[in-house]
Design a protein around this motif. Sequence first.
Motif, PDB file in Angstrom:
ATOM      1  N   LEU A  31       0.806  -1.215   0.000  1.00 25.45           N
ATOM      2  CA  LEU A  31       0.000   0.000   0.000  1.00 25.45           C
ATOM      3  C   LEU A  31       0.844   1.271   0.000  1.00 25.45           C
ATOM      4  O   LEU A  31       0.420   2.289  -0.544  1.00 25.45           O
ATOM      5  CB  LEU A  31      -0.978  -0.002   1.176  1.00 25.45           C
ATOM      6  CG  LEU A  31      -2.046  -1.083   1.109  1.00 25.45           C
ATOM      7  CD1 LEU A  31      -2.969  -1.011   2.316  1.00 25.45           C
ATOM      8  CD2 LEU A  31      -2.855  -0.987  -0.182  1.00 25.45           C
ATOM      9  N   VAL A  32       2.040   1.232   0.574  1.00 33.26           N
ATOM     10  CA  VAL A  32       2.911   2.414   0.548  1.00 33.26           C
ATOM     11  C   VAL A  32       3.351   2.686  -0.882  1.00 33.26           C
ATOM     12  O   VAL A  32       3.244   3.809  -1.383  1.00 33.26           O
ATOM     13  CB  VAL A  32       4.125   2.248   1.490  1.00 33.26           C
ATOM     14  CG1 VAL A  32       5.069   3.433   1.370  1.00 33.26           C
ATOM     15  CG2 VAL A  32       3.665   2.057   2.931  1.00 33.26           C
ATOM     16  N   CYS A  33       3.812   1.652  -1.569  1.00 31.95           N
ATOM     17  CA  CYS A  33       4.233   1.799  -2.962  1.00 31.95           C
ATOM     18  C   CYS A  33       3.052   2.267  -3.824  1.00 31.95           C
ATOM     19  O   CYS A  33       3.198   3.149  -4.669  1.00 31.95           O
ATOM     20  CB  CYS A  33       4.773   0.473  -3.489  1.00 31.95           C
ATOM     21  SG  CYS A  33       6.340   0.598  -4.347  1.00 31.95           S
ATOM     22  N   GLU A  84       3.494  21.351  -5.433  1.00 35.31           N
ATOM     23  CA  GLU A  84       3.511  21.514  -3.972  1.00 35.31           C
ATOM     24  C   GLU A  84       2.571  20.509  -3.308  1.00 35.31           C
ATOM     25  O   GLU A  84       2.870  19.997  -2.221  1.00 35.31           O
ATOM     26  CB  GLU A  84       3.132  22.947  -3.580  1.00 35.31           C
ATOM     27  CG  GLU A  84       4.157  23.996  -3.992  1.00 35.31           C
ATOM     28  CD  GLU A  84       5.452  23.984  -3.195  1.00 35.31           C
ATOM     29  OE1 GLU A  84       5.523  23.306  -2.144  1.00 35.31           O
ATOM     30  OE2 GLU A  84       6.403  24.655  -3.622  1.00 35.31           O
ATOM     31  N   THR A  85       1.444  20.195  -3.963  1.00 33.32           N
ATOM     32  CA  THR A  85       0.520  19.184  -3.450  1.00 33.32           C
ATOM     33  C   THR A  85       1.211  17.823  -3.404  1.00 33.32           C
ATOM     34  O   THR A  85       1.082  17.078  -2.425  1.00 33.32           O
ATOM     35  CB  THR A  85      -0.749  19.113  -4.312  1.00 33.32           C
ATOM     36  OG1 THR A  85      -1.399  20.389  -4.270  1.00 33.32           O
ATOM     37  CG2 THR A  85      -1.697  18.026  -3.846  1.00 33.32           C
ATOM     38  N   LYS A  91       5.234  13.932   1.794  1.00 28.09           N
ATOM     39  CA  LYS A  91       5.729  14.166   3.158  1.00 28.09           C
ATOM     40  C   LYS A  91       4.802  13.543   4.192  1.00 28.09           C
ATOM     41  O   LYS A  91       5.265  13.014   5.208  1.00 28.09           O
ATOM     42  CB  LYS A  91       5.884  15.666   3.419  1.00 28.09           C
ATOM     43  CG  LYS A  91       7.137  16.255   2.828  1.00 28.09           C
ATOM     44  CD  LYS A  91       7.249  17.721   3.213  1.00 28.09           C
ATOM     45  CE  LYS A  91       8.554  18.312   2.738  1.00 28.09           C
ATOM     46  NZ  LYS A  91       8.689  19.724   3.145  1.00 28.09           N
ATOM     47  N   LYS A  92       3.498  13.594   3.958  1.00 27.85           N
ATOM     48  CA  LYS A  92       2.544  12.964   4.884  1.00 27.85           C
ATOM     49  C   LYS A  92       2.752  11.450   4.913  1.00 27.85           C
ATOM     50  O   LYS A  92       2.675  10.825   5.973  1.00 27.85           O
ATOM     51  CB  LYS A  92       1.100  13.298   4.505  1.00 27.85           C
ATOM     52  CG  LYS A  92       0.738  14.744   4.627  1.00 27.85           C
ATOM     53  CD  LYS A  92       0.767  15.191   6.065  1.00 27.85           C
ATOM     54  CE  LYS A  92       0.290  16.629   6.166  1.00 27.85           C
ATOM     55  NZ  LYS A  92       0.394  17.169   7.511  1.00 27.85           N
ATOM     56  N   GLU A  99      10.149   4.551   7.287  1.00 28.36           N
ATOM     57  CA  GLU A  99      11.111   3.467   7.064  1.00 28.36           C
ATOM     58  C   GLU A  99      11.065   2.942   5.626  1.00 28.36           C
ATOM     59  O   GLU A  99      11.928   2.172   5.219  1.00 28.36           O
ATOM     60  CB  GLU A  99      10.911   2.316   8.063  1.00 28.36           C
ATOM     61  CG  GLU A  99       9.590   1.593   7.953  1.00 28.36           C
ATOM     62  CD  GLU A  99       8.481   2.156   8.843  1.00 28.36           C
ATOM     63  OE1 GLU A  99       7.599   1.361   9.222  1.00 28.36           O
ATOM     64  OE2 GLU A  99       8.465   3.352   9.144  1.00 28.36           O
ATOM     65  N   TYR A 100      10.068   3.393   4.854  1.00 32.34           N
ATOM     66  CA  TYR A 100       9.902   2.922   3.472  1.00 32.34           C
ATOM     67  C   TYR A 100      10.072   4.008   2.429  1.00 32.34           C
ATOM     68  O   TYR A 100      10.137   3.712   1.235  1.00 32.34           O
ATOM     69  CB  TYR A 100       8.520   2.290   3.291  1.00 32.34           C
ATOM     70  CG  TYR A 100       8.229   1.218   4.298  1.00 32.34           C
ATOM     71  CD1 TYR A 100       8.953   0.026   4.304  1.00 32.34           C
ATOM     72  CD2 TYR A 100       7.262   1.395   5.276  1.00 32.34           C
ATOM     73  CE1 TYR A 100       8.703  -0.956   5.247  1.00 32.34           C
ATOM     74  CE2 TYR A 100       6.998   0.409   6.219  1.00 32.34           C
ATOM     75  CZ  TYR A 100       7.725  -0.759   6.200  1.00 32.34           C
ATOM     76  OH  TYR A 100       7.471  -1.732   7.135  1.00 32.34           O
ATOM     77  N   ILE A 101      10.119   5.287   2.842  1.00 27.48           N
ATOM     78  CA  ILE A 101      10.216   6.389   1.897  1.00 27.48           C
ATOM     79  C   ILE A 101      11.035   7.521   2.522  1.00 27.48           C
ATOM     80  O   ILE A 101      10.843   7.867   3.674  1.00 27.48           O
ATOM     81  CB  ILE A 101       8.815   6.903   1.456  1.00 27.48           C
ATOM     82  CG1 ILE A 101       8.951   8.066   0.454  1.00 27.48           C
ATOM     83  CG2 ILE A 101       7.931   7.243   2.623  1.00 27.48           C
ATOM     84  CD1 ILE A 101       7.635   8.467  -0.198  1.00 27.48           C
ATOM     85  N   ASN A 102      11.970   8.063   1.725  1.00 25.27           N
ATOM     86  CA  ASN A 102      12.762   9.225   2.135  1.00 25.27           C
ATOM     87  C   ASN A 102      12.620  10.307   1.076  1.00 25.27           C
ATOM     88  O   ASN A 102      12.765  10.018  -0.122  1.00 25.27           O
ATOM     89  CB  ASN A 102      14.232   8.868   2.288  1.00 25.27           C
ATOM     90  CG  ASN A 102      14.526   8.109   3.548  1.00 25.27           C
ATOM     91  OD1 ASN A 102      13.650   7.513   4.147  1.00 25.27           O
ATOM     92  ND2 ASN A 102      15.773   8.140   3.969  1.00 25.27           N
ATOM     93  N   ILE A 103      12.370  11.531   1.538  1.00 28.05           N
ATOM     94  CA  ILE A 103      12.180  12.664   0.636  1.00 28.05           C
ATOM     95  C   ILE A 103      13.322  13.658   0.849  1.00 28.05           C
ATOM     96  O   ILE A 103      13.635  14.012   1.992  1.00 28.05           O
ATOM     97  CB  ILE A 103      10.825  13.345   0.876  1.00 28.05           C
ATOM     98  CG1 ILE A 103       9.704  12.340   0.620  1.00 28.05           C
ATOM     99  CG2 ILE A 103      10.668  14.571  -0.023  1.00 28.05           C
ATOM    100  CD1 ILE A 103       8.351  12.799   1.046  1.00 28.05           C
TER     101      ILE A 103
END
Length: 108
Positions: A31-33, A84-85, A91-92, A99-103
Amino acid sequence: MIKVNFKRKSGNLVSVKLKGHADSVSEGYDLVCCAVSVLSQSILIGITEVLKLKANYSIDDGFLSFSLENMSANDIKKSQVLMETMLLGLKKIEISYGEYINIFLEEV
């Protein structure tokens, strides 16, 4: 891990590159992907099909990249609400699933 790199130039988001897979589950739907894919592809569709702007983009398995740098300053401005959206939405996701996504946001 999904790595997201945004570039901001003169106050405007001008490009984004997403690379990797979240691998947040061992079996079934990730679901994160899925959330990251839907958000990023929807923003690209908004820019190219709704605003009718010509963004340079590339999509492949575990990869999406697009740039607005070839556009006029006026067209870059038109796309900022969507860009920006996308940044805020990702970011949310990062807040809940860091632990699964870095911005990363780079000023150029």
